[in-house]
Scaffold this motif. Sequence first.
Motif, mmCIF file in Angstrom:
data_model
loop_
_atom_site.group_PDB
_atom_site.id
_atom_site.type_symbol
_atom_site.label_atom_id
_atom_site.label_comp_id
_atom_site.label_asym_id
_atom_site.label_seq_id
_atom_site.Cartn_x
_atom_site.Cartn_y
_atom_site.Cartn_z
ATOM 1 N N ARG A 149 0.770 -1.274 0.144
ATOM 2 C CA ARG A 149 0.225 0.178 -0.081
ATOM 3 C C ARG A 149 0.796 1.212 0.018
ATOM 4 N NH1 ARG A 149 -3.621 -2.987 4.229
ATOM 5 N NH2 ARG A 149 -4.881 -4.468 2.732
ATOM 6 N N ARG A 150 1.959 1.190 0.310
ATOM 7 C CA ARG A 150 2.949 2.329 0.105
ATOM 8 C C ARG A 150 3.438 2.260 -1.201
ATOM 9 N NH1 ARG A 150 5.446 0.791 5.150
ATOM 10 N NH2 ARG A 150 7.126 -0.492 4.090
ATOM 11 N N GLU A 151 3.623 1.283 -1.926
ATOM 12 C CA GLU A 151 3.986 1.349 -3.375
ATOM 13 C C GLU A 151 2.813 1.562 -4.325
ATOM 14 O OE1 GLU A 151 6.984 1.429 -4.320
ATOM 15 O OE2 GLU A 151 8.155 0.778 -2.558
ATOM 16 N N VAL A 152 1.719 1.165 -4.012
ATOM 17 C CA VAL A 152 0.381 1.195 -4.561
ATOM 18 C C VAL A 152 -0.468 1.998 -3.801
ATOM 19 C CG1 VAL A 152 -1.355 0.160 -6.054
ATOM 20 C CG2 VAL A 152 1.133 -0.933 -6.180
ATOM 21 N N ALA A 153 -0.355 3.240 -3.969
ATOM 22 C CA ALA A 153 -1.051 4.194 -2.910
ATOM 23 C C ALA A 153 -2.385 4.737 -3.315
ATOM 24 C CB ALA A 153 -0.215 5.562 -2.469
ATOM 25 N N TYR A 154 -3.291 4.462 -2.463
ATOM 26 C CA TYR A 154 -4.739 4.844 -2.735
ATOM 27 C C TYR A 154 -4.915 6.023 -2.016
ATOM 28 C CZ TYR A 154 -9.779 4.580 -2.666
ATOM 29 O OH TYR A 154 -11.340 5.217 -2.913
ATOM 30 N N LEU A 155 -5.463 7.192 -2.977
ATOM 31 C CA LEU A 155 -5.827 8.339 -2.322
ATOM 32 C C LEU A 155 -7.339 8.587 -2.526
ATOM 33 C CD1 LEU A 155 -4.552 11.153 -1.525
ATOM 34 C CD2 LEU A 155 -4.365 11.730 -3.807
ATOM 35 N N PRO A 156 -8.019 8.771 -1.358
ATOM 36 C CA PRO A 156 -9.588 8.681 -1.574
ATOM 37 C C PRO A 156 -9.896 10.035 -1.813
ATOM 38 C CG PRO A 156 -8.758 8.889 0.818
ATOM 39 C CD PRO A 156 -7.633 8.598 -0.045
ATOM 40 N N GLN A 157 -11.256 10.084 -2.236
ATOM 41 C CA GLN A 157 -12.050 11.399 -2.442
ATOM 42 C C GLN A 157 -11.847 12.534 -1.443
ATOM 43 O OE1 GLN A 157 -15.686 10.711 -4.458
ATOM 44 N NE2 GLN A 157 -16.323 12.644 -4.235
ATOM 45 N N ARG A 158 -12.363 11.653 -0.092
ATOM 46 C CA ARG A 158 -12.357 12.814 0.642
ATOM 47 C C ARG A 158 -11.155 12.629 1.724
ATOM 48 N NH1 ARG A 158 -18.683 12.326 2.857
ATOM 49 N NH2 ARG A 158 -19.668 12.839 0.816
ATOM 50 N N PRO A 159 -10.272 13.612 1.724
ATOM 51 C CA PRO A 159 -9.186 13.644 2.619
ATOM 52 C C PRO A 159 -9.108 12.999 3.922
ATOM 53 C CG PRO A 159 -9.207 15.668 1.173
ATOM 54 C CD PRO A 159 -10.624 15.182 1.201
ATOM 55 N N VAL A 160 -8.513 12.402 4.450
ATOM 56 C CA VAL A 160 -8.549 12.184 5.897
ATOM 57 C C VAL A 160 -7.310 12.635 6.330
ATOM 58 C CG1 VAL A 160 -8.732 10.311 7.594
ATOM 59 C CG2 VAL A 160 -9.868 10.145 5.459
ATOM 60 N N LEU A 161 -7.347 13.634 7.297
ATOM 61 C CA LEU A 161 -5.884 14.327 7.773
ATOM 62 C C LEU A 161 -6.138 14.586 9.151
ATOM 63 C CD1 LEU A 161 -5.959 17.516 4.993
ATOM 64 C CD2 LEU A 161 -4.593 15.385 5.232
ATOM 65 N N PRO A 162 -5.600 13.262 9.796
ATOM 66 C CA PRO A 162 -5.610 13.484 11.402
ATOM 67 C C PRO A 162 -4.249 14.124 11.820
ATOM 68 C CG PRO A 162 -4.848 11.295 10.523
ATOM 69 C CD PRO A 162 -5.564 12.095 9.546
ATOM 70 N N GLY A 163 -4.454 14.699 12.945
ATOM 71 C CA GLY A 163 -3.263 15.299 13.501
ATOM 72 C C GLY A 163 -3.692 16.854 13.898
ATOM 73 N N ALA A 164 -2.747 17.260 14.931
ATOM 74 C CA ALA A 164 -3.104 18.548 15.491
ATOM 75 C C ALA A 164 -2.578 19.687 14.415
ATOM 76 C CB ALA A 164 -2.063 18.686 16.789
ATOM 77 N N THR A 165 -1.937 19.400 13.704
ATOM 78 C CA THR A 165 -1.477 20.251 12.507
ATOM 79 C C THR A 165 -1.224 19.868 11.145
ATOM 80 O OG1 THR A 165 1.209 19.931 12.885
ATOM 81 C CG2 THR A 165 0.291 21.385 14.446
ATOM 82 N N VAL A 166 -1.032 20.729 10.291
ATOM 83 C CA VAL A 166 -0.964 20.117 8.974
ATOM 84 C C VAL A 166 0.508 19.458 8.615
ATOM 85 C CG1 VAL A 166 -0.332 21.143 6.368
ATOM 86 C CG2 VAL A 166 -2.119 22.069 7.904
ATOM 87 N N ALA A 167 1.387 19.721 9.315
ATOM 88 C CA ALA A 167 2.785 18.951 9.363
ATOM 89 C C ALA A 167 2.527 17.814 9.870
ATOM 90 C CB ALA A 167 3.636 19.958 9.913
ATOM 91 N N ASP A 168 1.837 17.566 11.112
ATOM 92 C CA ASP A 168 1.541 16.209 11.586
ATOM 93 C C ASP A 168 0.817 15.492 10.626
ATOM 94 O OD1 ASP A 168 2.871 17.079 14.089
ATOM 95 O OD2 ASP A 168 0.981 17.720 15.140
ATOM 96 N N ALA A 169 -0.354 16.000 9.991
ATOM 97 C CA ALA A 169 -0.987 15.135 8.995
ATOM 98 C C ALA A 169 -0.228 14.666 7.974
ATOM 99 C CB ALA A 169 -2.274 15.919 8.564
ATOM 100 N N ILE A 170 0.612 15.650 7.489
ATOM 101 C CA ILE A 170 1.505 14.968 6.562
ATOM 102 C C ILE A 170 2.732 14.123 7.031
ATOM 103 C CG2 ILE A 170 3.266 15.860 4.834
ATOM 104 C CD1 ILE A 170 1.707 18.477 4.349
ATOM 105 N N ARG A 171 3.040 14.113 7.986
ATOM 106 C CA ARG A 171 4.062 13.230 8.633
ATOM 107 C C ARG A 171 3.379 11.688 8.757
ATOM 108 N NH1 ARG A 171 6.492 17.798 11.811
ATOM 109 N NH2 ARG A 171 8.180 18.302 10.669
#
Length: 274
Positions: free
Chosen positions: A81-103
């Motif tokens: 799933r890292r090599e064949v990555a699925y990007l859903p229509q509705r973003p799921v961005l957990p975390g306190a900050t944008v940087a946390d969500a990206i990491r």
Amino acid sequence: MTHVFTAEGVSCTVPSPDGERTVFSGLDFAIDAREIVDLVGPSGSGKSSLLTAFALLNPHARGTFALDGRDSSGFTPQRWRREVAYLPQRPVLPGATVADAIRLPFMLSVRAGGEDGREGLRDGNGPRRPGGLFGRFAALFRDGEANARRLLPEERIRATLDAMGCTDIDLTRAPHDLSGGQAARVSLARTLLTSPRVLLADEVDAGLDDENAEKVASIMSDAAAHGMAIVRIRHRPPDGRASRIVTLSHGVLSWDGSLVKDPDAKDANKEAVA
């Protein structure tokens, strides 16, 4: 020629009030590096079911899948799933900050002693830390957070977002405060930073205005130019970026050969879709 990704004999059968319903059966598909394929078709035809099958995220789907000729059975689910990555229509961005969500993907991929964090509770070559189950999970979280910051420093996140035209996104901002267009681009940035071989984008430009949809399309086009293979589910008019448009309708995949940009790839494209 070995395609970067292949799927053979893909079927999907789901429960229904009248018994099992076959969404599609016996579908074949292939894509090469640096190629963008648009997957279109009527609502309910199974486009999302097909993409989640490719990502091994669909429990109702079966098929034979390979990456660079290597069968998916040779990968752990996490690695696939890292090599064949699925990007859903509705973003799921957990975390306190944008940087946390990206990491987040980096934090979950602790590799202190083995792939996918299976040995991530060790201190180097030392024994497992004491503290019981709760203590070990707490240690895992701390290790993951520290490794994520080391592997993905703020400067790289900032540079990536700026290159995507997201200079207006503050890394300390709460993800739930982002607009739909901002969230879509942050989600895309997070996925691209993990450098998958194949990106499966499930209508990520739905609900975006034309300007933001164009930005997302440009980002994907640049990723494809650098070697990524991309499949996009789209309902918008063609934007000129796809080398092929493949239609899923009534359980059958068909493609429009007139859109092939490289004449030498035409025969390969015919073989890529059932």
